[in-house]
Write a protein that holds these residues in place. Structure first.
Motif, PDB file in Angstrom:
ATOM      1  N   THR A  57     -13.064  -5.287   8.787  1.00 28.05           N
ATOM      2  CA  THR A  57     -13.547  -4.155   8.572  1.00 28.05           C
ATOM      3  C   THR A  57     -12.635  -2.965   9.157  1.00 28.05           C
ATOM      4  N   CYS A  58     -12.731  -1.775   8.403  1.00 32.70           N
ATOM      5  CA  CYS A  58     -11.731  -0.576   8.618  1.00 32.70           C
ATOM      6  C   CYS A  58     -12.423   0.520   9.064  1.00 32.70           C
ATOM      7  N   ARG A  59     -12.307   1.403   9.738  1.00 29.79           N
ATOM      8  CA  ARG A  59     -13.027   2.321  10.003  1.00 29.79           C
ATOM      9  C   ARG A  59     -12.174   3.724  10.089  1.00 29.79           C
ATOM     10  N   ARG A  60     -12.513   4.725   9.868  1.00 31.31           N
ATOM     11  CA  ARG A  60     -11.890   6.073  10.002  1.00 31.31           C
ATOM     12  C   ARG A  60     -10.629   6.315   9.214  1.00 31.31           C
ATOM     13  N   ARG A  61      -9.529   6.702   9.817  1.00 30.23           N
ATOM     14  CA  ARG A  61      -8.274   6.884   8.930  1.00 30.23           C
ATOM     15  C   ARG A  61      -7.723   5.819   8.344  1.00 30.23           C
ATOM     16  N   LEU A  62      -7.696   4.430   9.010  1.00 30.16           N
ATOM     17  CA  LEU A  62      -7.388   3.278   8.316  1.00 30.16           C
ATOM     18  C   LEU A  62      -8.210   2.844   7.044  1.00 30.16           C
ATOM     19  N   MET A  63      -9.520   3.313   6.923  1.00 32.18           N
ATOM     20  CA  MET A  63     -10.574   3.191   5.950  1.00 32.18           C
ATOM     21  C   MET A  63      -9.712   3.735   4.718  1.00 32.18           C
ATOM     22  N   SER A  64      -9.576   5.132   5.036  1.00 27.97           N
ATOM     23  CA  SER A  64      -8.803   5.872   3.737  1.00 27.97           C
ATOM     24  C   SER A  64      -7.570   5.285   3.218  1.00 27.97           C
ATOM     25  N   GLY A  65      -6.739   4.691   4.245  1.00 30.74           N
ATOM     26  CA  GLY A  65      -5.215   4.063   3.753  1.00 30.74           C
ATOM     27  C   GLY A  65      -5.684   2.857   2.967  1.00 30.74           C
ATOM     28  N   VAL A  66      -6.485   2.164   3.661  1.00 29.58           N
ATOM     29  CA  VAL A  66      -6.659   0.658   2.917  1.00 29.58           C
ATOM     30  C   VAL A  66      -7.186   0.736   1.424  1.00 29.58           C
ATOM     31  N   VAL A  67      -8.230   1.589   1.457  1.00 25.64           N
ATOM     32  CA  VAL A  67      -9.211   1.936   0.225  1.00 25.64           C
ATOM     33  C   VAL A  67      -8.282   2.217  -1.065  1.00 25.64           C
ATOM     34  N   HIS A  68      -7.162   3.130  -0.787  1.00 28.87           N
ATOM     35  CA  HIS A  68      -6.235   3.400  -1.623  1.00 28.87           C
ATOM     36  C   HIS A  68      -4.923   2.562  -1.967  1.00 28.87           C
ATOM     37  N   SER A  69      -4.692   1.675  -1.118  1.00 27.39           N
ATOM     38  CA  SER A  69      -3.529   0.797  -1.097  1.00 27.39           C
ATOM     39  C   SER A  69      -3.907  -0.573  -1.550  1.00 27.39           C
ATOM     40  N   THR A 113       6.845  -6.646  -2.444  1.00 26.46           N
ATOM     41  CA  THR A 113       7.330  -5.548  -2.167  1.00 26.46           C
ATOM     42  C   THR A 113       6.545  -4.104  -2.191  1.00 26.46           C
ATOM     43  N   VAL A 114       6.999  -2.993  -1.300  1.00 26.93           N
ATOM     44  CA  VAL A 114       5.908  -1.916  -1.316  1.00 26.93           C
ATOM     45  C   VAL A 114       6.948  -0.642  -1.683  1.00 26.93           C
ATOM     46  N   VAL A 115       6.136   0.329  -2.222  1.00 26.54           N
ATOM     47  CA  VAL A 115       6.852   1.623  -2.374  1.00 26.54           C
ATOM     48  C   VAL A 115       5.860   2.462  -1.427  1.00 26.54           C
ATOM     49  N   LEU A 116       6.397   3.204  -0.629  1.00 26.95           N
ATOM     50  CA  LEU A 116       5.686   4.036   0.501  1.00 26.95           C
ATOM     51  C   LEU A 116       5.304   5.232  -0.251  1.00 26.95           C
ATOM     52  N   ASN A 117       4.333   5.740  -0.074  1.00 27.40           N
ATOM     53  CA  ASN A 117       3.768   7.107  -0.520  1.00 27.40           C
ATOM     54  C   ASN A 117       3.447   7.792   0.747  1.00 27.40           C
ATOM     55  N   ARG A 118       4.581   8.758   1.413  1.00 29.01           N
ATOM     56  CA  ARG A 118       4.145   9.328   2.677  1.00 29.01           C
ATOM     57  C   ARG A 118       3.488  10.812   2.269  1.00 29.01           C
ATOM     58  N   GLU A 119       2.595  11.019   3.171  1.00 29.11           N
ATOM     59  CA  GLU A 119       1.757  12.263   2.997  1.00 29.11           C
ATOM     60  C   GLU A 119       2.804  13.236   3.929  1.00 29.11           C
ATOM     61  N   PRO A 120       2.952  14.455   3.122  1.00 26.56           N
ATOM     62  CA  PRO A 120       3.842  15.571   3.841  1.00 26.56           C
ATOM     63  C   PRO A 120       3.395  16.008   5.107  1.00 26.56           C
ATOM     64  N   ARG A 121       4.236  16.215   5.819  1.00 23.65           N
ATOM     65  CA  ARG A 121       3.630  16.511   7.328  1.00 23.65           C
ATOM     66  C   ARG A 121       3.537  18.323   7.312  1.00 23.65           C
TER      67      ARG A 121
END
Length: 154
Positions: A57-69, A113-121
Motif C-alpha cells: 500500500t502506498c499513500r500521499r506523494r508516493l501513491m502519485s509516483g507509483v501510479v504513474h511509474s 533500466t529506467v529513464v527518469l522524468n524529473r519534475e522541474p523545481r
C-alpha cells in the motif's frame, strides 16, 4: 507500538489500483511476489524456491509516483512497515494477508533500466538588486579562487 520494517525485492503481479480506506483516505495497492532462487551446486542450475506474496500500500506523494511509474510485471524494491491483516472472505473463510505499507518504492535496476522524468523545481524569484550584488560577489570569489589556483600551479 513496535513496527517491523523490511525491504522486499520482487515483481509486481497485479495492476496498481487506487482504493479508499474505511476513513475515506485514498491509497494505492498492488500485489507483489518475491521468489527465493538458490543455486543447485550439483547441477549448476538455478532453482526457484518458495514465493512470498504480499500486498503493498502506498499513500500521499508516493501513491502519485507509483501510479504513474509501475505496471504489472515490473521488477521492484519496496521498503516499509510489515504487518498482517486478518479478514473474512465473502464465503466466510478466515484469511490472513501480509501487507507492506510502503515508505519507498523503486525499480530493481539489476533487472531493468529506467529513464527518469524529473519534475522541474520551482524557485522563488530574486529581486534585481540582490541578484546583481550576488553575481558580483560570486564572480569575485571565482576569480580569486582561479588566481590562487594559477599561483599554486605556476
Amino acid at each position: 507500538m513496535y513496527e517491523t520494517h523490511g525491504t522486499v525485492v520482487g515483481t509486481v503481479i497485479t495492476t496498481p489500483v487506487t482504493r479508499s480506506g474505511s476513513t475515506g483516505e485514498e491509497f494505492l495497492a498492488f500485489r507483489m511476489a518475491s521468489t527465493v532462487r538458490r543455486r543447485d551446486y550439483t547441477t549448476g542450475e538455478w532453482r526457484d524456491g518458495s514465493t512470498l506474496y504480499l500486498t503493498v500500500t502506498c499513500r500521499r506523494r508516493l501513491m502519485s509516483g507509483v501510479v504513474h511509474s509501475l505496471a504489472k510485471g515490473d521488477p521492484v524494491i519496496v521498503t516499509g512497515e510489515l504487518r498482517t491483516n486478518e479478514y473474512t472472505t465473502r464465503d466466510g473463510v478466515a484469511r490472513t494477508d501480509l501487507e507492506l505499507s510502503a515508505i519507498a518504492v523503486g525499480p530493481d535496476l539489476a533487472r531493468c533500466t529506467v529513464v527518469l522524468n524529473r519534475e522541474p523545481r520551482t524557485v522563488a524569484p530574486v529581486e534585481a538588486t540582490e541578484t546583481s550584488s550576488t553575481e558580483s560577489v560570486s564572480t569575485d570569489s571565482i576569480s580569486t579562487e582561479q588566481a590562487a589556483a594559477e599561483t599554486l600551479v605556476a
